[in-house]
Design an enzyme around this catalytic site. Structure first.
Site, PDB file in Angstrom:
ATOM      1  N   SER A   1      -2.852 -66.323   1.458  1.00  0.00           N
ATOM      2  CA  SER A   1      -2.344 -66.235   2.838  1.00  0.00           C
ATOM      3  C   SER A   1      -0.967 -66.878   2.974  1.00  0.00           C
ATOM      4  O   SER A   1      -0.096 -66.338   3.670  1.00  0.00           O
ATOM      5  CB  SER A   1      -3.308 -66.785   3.883  1.00  0.00           C
ATOM      6  OG  SER A   1      -4.094 -67.770   3.381  1.00  0.00           O
TER       7      SER A   1
ATOM      8  N   ASP B   1       1.033 -75.167   0.327  1.00  0.00           N
ATOM      9  CA  ASP B   1       0.924 -73.851  -0.333  1.00  0.00           C
ATOM     10  C   ASP B   1       2.177 -73.013  -0.083  1.00  0.00           C
ATOM     11  O   ASP B   1       2.719 -72.387  -1.002  1.00  0.00           O
ATOM     12  CB  ASP B   1      -0.307 -73.083   0.193  1.00  0.00           C
ATOM     13  CG  ASP B   1      -1.621 -73.750  -0.208  1.00  0.00           C
ATOM     14  OD1 ASP B   1      -1.583 -74.884  -0.706  1.00  0.00           O
ATOM     15  OD2 ASP B   1      -2.685 -73.119  -0.019  1.00  0.00           O
TER      16      ASP B   1
HETATM   17  C1  MEV Z   1      -5.570 -75.353   0.432  1.00  0.00           C
HETATM   18  O1  MEV Z   1      -5.009 -74.540  -0.595  1.00  0.00           O
HETATM   19  C2  MEV Z   1      -5.141 -76.777   0.274  1.00  0.00           C
HETATM   20  C3  MEV Z   1      -5.724 -77.755   1.273  1.00  0.00           C
HETATM   21  O2  MEV Z   1      -5.261 -79.062   0.905  1.00  0.00           O
HETATM   22  C4  MEV Z   1      -5.312 -77.444   2.699  1.00  0.00           C
HETATM   23  C5  MEV Z   1      -3.826 -77.658   2.932  1.00  0.00           C
HETATM   24  O3  MEV Z   1      -3.157 -78.384   2.183  1.00  0.00           O
HETATM   25  O4  MEV Z   1      -3.331 -77.083   3.934  1.00  0.00           O
HETATM   26  C6  MEV Z   1      -7.255 -77.783   1.189  1.00  0.00           C
END
Ligand code: MEV
Length: 315
Positions: A109, A151
């Site tokens: 996403s 991300d």
């Molecule tokens: C998701 O890929 C990573 C998390 O740490 C959520 C985030 O950093 O927004 C779980």
């Protein structure tokens, strides 16, 4: 005219979940991409098409984004805001094509968000990675308020980064990091898993803050190991990080089994991303890649991923 941009998926080497509470995380962009193709439409509509669904918004009707519950509303928001920014009266269509399976922790996403933001903006001007990232994070937060932005950052810049809410540090690592990604085939919802971890934190404030300190130390050590290209230590630290993720209950039986199989020969293995399903990563080199693949293939689908050093790309 069509405007095309693509952005890579990611793995989190260290620090998922804890990054939401200010700890640094280490992320790596991988050689699997999402491509977004945009073009202006004469009708005043925004249309988004992808393999996982389609969505449409009539810019002249009273229906607004608030009534749309699908996560695809993210792309409607990106398109609407860009049209406004450039005072464009026309509509826009975005087509998303993905090499990254959705819902398994590989950053599909965020990559889609970065690619779509760059592709729609590219109809008017080619913006820098920094500008695209700022908009992409703002858009992502309309559907996922708690998103740390980690991300999207690695997707925009590529390579390896250390990320905290204070900003992005690019990690100067030019070696070849080989990671095997194995899919638990349990689809997860990042938002739900993040909110479960928030509940855990609220019930265990002291423990959680100690864990954040431990995770910070682990990340510092991992940065040193990367500098020294010390795969053995890096792998051990990954396995320690997995123990922390188990303590906050984001592992599952299926994931535990994958970790067990990966740990037989690799340098270390852990969940990547939110957990509650999704994927694990295990660190290998030429000496143990085949053996680890053979072990994991007995219980899951897996593949070797390489680092993507480019990040956001205009085509
Ligand atoms: C998701 O890929 C990573 C998390 O740490 C959520 C985030 O950093 O927004 C779980």
């Amino acid at each position: 005219m069509k405007s095309v941009a693509s952005a890579p998926g990611k793995v989190i080497l260290f620090g998922e979940h804890f990054v939401v509470y200010g700890v640094r995380a280490i992320l790596c962009a991988i050689d699997k991409r999402i491509t977004a193709t945009s073009q202006l439409l004469d009708e005043r509509k925004i249309r988004v098409r992808s393999e996982i669904g389609s969505v449409e918004l009539d810019l002249d009707s009273s229906s607004n984004l608030g009534s749309i519950t699908s996560f695809m509303k993210l792309f409607l928001y990106i398109a609407r805001e860009t049209l406004k920014e450039f005072n464009e009266e026309k509509g826009v269509e975005i087509v998303l094509e993905s090499e990254i399976p959705a819902g398994i922790g590989l950053g599909s996403s965020s990559a889609a968000c970065v690619a779509a933001t760059a592709s729609v903006a590219g109809l008017f001007e080619k913006k820098s990675k920094e500008e695209i990232l700022k908009k992409a994070i703002e858009s992502e937060r309309i559907i996922f308020e708690d998103a740390s932005g980690a991300d999207s950052s690695v997707s925009a810049f590529g390579g390896l980064i250390a990320y905290s809410k204070d900003g992005v540090e690019k990690i100067d690592f030019k070696n070849n990091l080989s990671l095997i990604i194995a899919n638990s085939k349990q689809v997860h919802n990042t938002r739900e898993v993040v909110s479960r971890v928030r509940e855990f934190k609220n019930k265990n404030e002291k423990l959680f803050s100690e864990m954040c300190e431990q995770e910070s130390k682990l990340v510092e050590n991992a940065l040193l190991s990367l500098k020294r290209n010390d795969l053995r230590n890096l792998g051990l630290l990954m396995s320690k990080n997995q123990e922390m993720l188990e303590k906050i209950s984001v592992s599952t039986e299926k994931i535990d089994r994958l970790i067990e199989m990966a740990s037989k020969m690799s340098y270390g293995a852990k969940i990547t991303g939110a957990g509650g399903g999704g994927c694990i990563i295990s660190l290998v080199d030429q000496s143990n890649v085949v053996g680890t693949l053979e072990n994991l293939e007995k219980v899951s689908d897996c593949f070797v991923a390489k680092i993507d050093y480019e990040g956001l790309r205009y085509l």
